[in-house]
Scaffold this active site. Sequence first.
Site, PDB file in Angstrom:
ATOM      1  N   ASP A   1     -41.607 -24.203 -62.808  1.00 17.19           N
ATOM      2  CA  ASP A   1     -42.914 -23.995 -63.439  1.00 17.19           C
ATOM      3  C   ASP A   1     -43.331 -25.156 -64.332  1.00 17.19           C
ATOM      4  OD1 ASP A   1     -40.952 -23.538 -65.330  1.00 17.19           O
ATOM      5  OD2 ASP A   1     -41.405 -21.425 -65.617  1.00 17.19           O
TER       6      ASP A   1
ATOM      7  N   ASN B   1     -39.083 -10.905 -72.299  1.00 13.21           N
ATOM      8  CA  ASN B   1     -39.801  -9.786 -71.669  1.00 13.21           C
ATOM      9  C   ASN B   1     -39.387  -9.608 -70.205  1.00 13.21           C
ATOM     10  OD1 ASN B   1     -40.994 -11.955 -70.442  1.00 13.21           O
ATOM     11  ND2 ASN B   1     -43.108 -11.405 -70.943  1.00 13.21           N
TER      12      ASN B   1
ATOM     13  N   HIS C   1     -39.243 -12.030 -67.899  1.00 13.32           N
ATOM     14  CA  HIS C   1     -39.845 -12.926 -66.898  1.00 13.32           C
ATOM     15  C   HIS C   1     -38.826 -13.909 -66.324  1.00 13.32           C
ATOM     16  CE1 HIS C   1     -41.299 -16.033 -70.144  1.00 13.32           C
ATOM     17  NE2 HIS C   1     -40.249 -16.524 -69.548  1.00 13.32           N
TER      18      HIS C   1
ATOM     19  N   GLU D   1     -44.536 -13.103 -65.086  1.00 12.77           N
ATOM     20  CA  GLU D   1     -44.547 -12.134 -66.171  1.00 12.77           C
ATOM     21  C   GLU D   1     -44.435 -10.705 -65.607  1.00 12.77           C
ATOM     22  OE1 GLU D   1     -44.174 -13.264 -68.983  1.00 12.77           O
ATOM     23  OE2 GLU D   1     -45.568 -14.850 -69.575  1.00 12.77           O
TER      24      GLU D   1
HETATM   25  C1  GLP Z   1     -39.595 -20.083 -70.449  1.00 14.02           C
HETATM   26  C2  GLP Z   1     -39.451 -20.556 -68.976  1.00 14.02           C
HETATM   27  C3  GLP Z   1     -38.395 -19.762 -68.250  1.00 14.02           C
HETATM   28  C4  GLP Z   1     -37.186 -19.617 -69.142  1.00 14.02           C
HETATM   29  C5  GLP Z   1     -37.526 -18.716 -70.298  1.00 14.02           C
HETATM   30  C6  GLP Z   1     -36.387 -18.535 -71.293  1.00 14.02           C
HETATM   31  O1  GLP Z   1     -40.796 -19.495 -70.742  1.00 14.02           O
HETATM   32  N1  GLP Z   1     -40.644 -20.536 -68.223  1.00 14.02           N
HETATM   33  O2  GLP Z   1     -38.075 -20.439 -67.030  1.00 14.02           O
HETATM   34  O3  GLP Z   1     -36.120 -19.031 -68.429  1.00 14.02           O
HETATM   35  O4  GLP Z   1     -38.693 -19.122 -70.948  1.00 14.02           O
HETATM   36  O5  GLP Z   1     -36.262 -19.623 -72.139  1.00 14.02           O
HETATM   37  P1  GLP Z   1     -35.025 -19.867 -73.068  1.00 14.02           P
HETATM   38  O6  GLP Z   1     -33.919 -20.292 -72.177  1.00 14.02           O
HETATM   39  O7  GLP Z   1     -35.469 -20.969 -73.992  1.00 14.02           O
HETATM   40  O8  GLP Z   1     -34.739 -18.601 -73.768  1.00 14.02           O
END
Ligand code: GLP
Length: 240
Positions: free
Chosen positions: A66, A134, A136, A141
């Site tokens: 993404d 959440n 995702h 989402e």
């Molecule tokens: C972001 C990314 C995800 C990631 C998630 C968790 O929004 N788009 O791909 O897995 O949040 O992030 P973190 O590893 O910093 O908790």
Amino acid sequence: MRVIINSQEQSNELVAMEYVKLLKDKPASVLGLATGSTPLGLYSKLIEHYKNGAVSFKDVKTFNLDEYIGLSSEHEQSYRYFMNKNLFEHIDIDLKNTNVPSGLGADEKACEDYERSLIEAGEMDIQLLGLGTNGHIGFNEPLTPFDSVTRIVKLADATREANKRFFSSIDEVPTHAITMGISSIMRARKIILMVFGAAKAEVVKQVVMGKPTIAVPGSLLQLHNNLDIYLDFEAASRLG
Ligand code: GLP
């Protein structure tokens, strides 16, 4: 589904060894990569293994999940910048073989093009994932349809709130992103989901023990036939 519970350090090493083994067997692998704080330790290990001569990325192709809409590749919070700084610049990968959706000028055609190049690259050998608080995956989402592919999405308030720590204020956090879909992710031969920290213990319980539901996108991964979930002790603390 396998659930593997360890310290973060051990998890990073075990996952890194999966990549070392894969790339020995298949140097021209196709890897699905993720951003966020979770994979940082893994990326450091991969860099270490590369520097020790245990692994080469020379023939590897990568696709990131993404990107934020509106951020250029030079923006420090863009996922292209993140990947260059935290992995690509330190290994022998050819940048031409690295794909991160562009956050600028993203439209329907750009989404279709990204999905097509994913398909044309062949089956992804490993898709790496983190998990949002959440539930995702990528930027898919809650309530994302199972058959979704690469597209532009509006970020949930909870996601913008969780990610505002990287920006100077909530107003700076992009409102939209381009993300691979659930079905783009599910096509991978193998999926590795890494989740660390007590803040995700509740959602981990839903992902691992709940019924698969689009209300918790990560829970849909249970429907994949080759899924490894790496948890630290804190993230696993609600599993009983
Ligand atoms: C972001 C990314 C995800 C990631 C998630 C968790 O929004 N788009 O791909 O897995 O949040 O992030 P973190 O590893 O910093 O908790």
